[in-house]
Design a protein around this motif. Structure first.
Motif, mmCIF file in Angstrom:
data_model
loop_
_atom_site.group_PDB
_atom_site.id
_atom_site.type_symbol
_atom_site.label_atom_id
_atom_site.label_comp_id
_atom_site.label_asym_id
_atom_site.label_seq_id
_atom_site.Cartn_x
_atom_site.Cartn_y
_atom_site.Cartn_z
ATOM 1 N N LYS A 135 2.199 -44.452 3.434
ATOM 2 C CA LYS A 135 2.349 -43.143 2.799
ATOM 3 C C LYS A 135 2.323 -42.047 3.861
ATOM 4 N N SER A 136 3.206 -41.076 3.694
ATOM 5 C CA SER A 136 3.327 -40.003 4.665
ATOM 6 C C SER A 136 2.222 -38.969 4.469
ATOM 7 N N ASP A 137 2.038 -38.141 5.497
ATOM 8 C CA ASP A 137 1.099 -37.024 5.377
ATOM 9 C C ASP A 137 1.522 -36.088 4.245
ATOM 10 N N HIS A 138 2.845 -35.923 4.076
ATOM 11 C CA HIS A 138 3.340 -35.047 3.011
ATOM 12 C C HIS A 138 2.970 -35.591 1.635
ATOM 13 N N PHE A 139 2.978 -36.930 1.494
ATOM 14 C CA PHE A 139 2.555 -37.534 0.225
ATOM 15 C C PHE A 139 1.109 -37.155 -0.085
ATOM 16 N N LYS A 164 -0.725 -34.709 1.064
ATOM 17 C CA LYS A 164 -0.872 -33.273 0.824
ATOM 18 C C LYS A 164 -0.380 -32.907 -0.573
ATOM 19 N N THR A 165 0.743 -33.515 -0.985
ATOM 20 C CA THR A 165 1.274 -33.262 -2.330
ATOM 21 C C THR A 165 0.308 -33.754 -3.393
ATOM 22 N N LYS A 166 -0.244 -34.950 -3.197
ATOM 23 C CA LYS A 166 -1.185 -35.491 -4.168
ATOM 24 C C LYS A 166 -2.402 -34.592 -4.306
ATOM 25 N N SER A 167 -2.978 -34.165 -3.201
ATOM 26 C CA SER A 167 -4.157 -33.298 -3.240
ATOM 27 C C SER A 167 -3.844 -31.978 -3.935
ATOM 28 N N LEU A 168 -2.695 -31.402 -3.612
ATOM 29 C CA LEU A 168 -2.300 -30.113 -4.189
ATOM 30 C C LEU A 168 -2.123 -30.206 -5.694
ATOM 31 N N PHE A 169 -1.417 -31.232 -6.152
ATOM 32 C CA PHE A 169 -1.114 -31.352 -7.577
ATOM 33 C C PHE A 169 -2.328 -31.801 -8.383
#
Length: 227
Positions: A2-6, A8-13
């Motif tokens: 899983k990418s760093d962007h994944f 970050k997106t999970k935490s944000l949402f």
């Protein structure tokens, strides 16, 4: 991986959805899986976010360059947001009620175009390389699934990809749904992924790219390539 962007997106949402559900609940939120994306149970958390990770990894490895993607039945917009770090996204759903709640918490990038309503009624929509339909078709009748499938095939560029995920609705899945809580009745489902695979196999070659969580099989992610 899983990418760093994944992450970050999970935490944000997750944070945004938890805030939304703390003050507002309705059936449309359930249909858009808001309670699942914010659930405290580790298995439910894994299942719902792993589907997104599988699709994200598949697209990023196949298309390391920017492409156009239709996120059909975008719900909260989480898949659109995740893919928008590299690609141009058309995010579509019949109703944007859940998405409007998310918009109050999260700002989407400019390369996500939002289109509300029945996408089959729109003219001059640009061709796309990928159509993503995650946990959407199980809400539909066989006739509607056939109609949307042919629409997607017409919309896809040559050698384009249709990615679909859905629940198996088998006995183990139903037990898990009950354990998850009263918000997870599934009463708005009229189909399941195995029936969808059988139906779409009459039109094209269907390939299962992920079976979550094997050998239990609670969710499947499938790929259809436009030949």
């Amino acid at each position: 991986m899983k990418s760093d962007h994944f992450w970050k997106t999970k935490s944000l949402f997750k944070k945004a959805i938890q805030q939304i559900l703390s003050v507002e609940n309705n059936l449309l939120f359930d249909e858009a899986a808001l309670p699942a994306y914010a659930h405290k149970n580790p298995l439910i958390d894994y299942l719902f976010w792993e589907r997104l990770a599988v699709v994200d990894n598949f697209i990023q490895h196949r298309y390391p360059y920017p492409i156009r993607i239709l996120d059909f039945g975008c719900g909260t917009g989480v898949m659109s947001y995740m893919l928008s770090n590299k690609h141009l996204i058309c995010a579509n759903d019949l109703k944007f009620s859940p998405l409007r709640a998310v918009w109050k918490k999260i700002q989407f990038p400019d390369n996500v175009q939002f289109v509300e309503g029945d996408i089959r009624m729109l003219d001059n929509l640009s061709k796309v390389e990928v159509v993503v339909a995650l946990d959407v078709l199980e809400h539909m009748s066989e006739a509607d699934i056939t109609s949307y499938f042919h629409y997607f095939m017409d919309l896809l560029q040559p050698n384009g990809i249709l990615l679909i995920s859905g629940p198996t609705e088998n006995r183990l899945y139903q037990i898990g749904r009950k354990l998850a809580g009263k918000r997870f009745t599934g009463s708005y489902h009229t189909n399941d992924i195995d029936k969808i695979i059988k139906q779409l196999n009459t039109f094209a070659r269907v390939e299962v790219i992920a079976d979550l969580v094997w050998p239990i099989s609670l969710f499947k992610i499938i790929k259809i390539e436009k030949s």
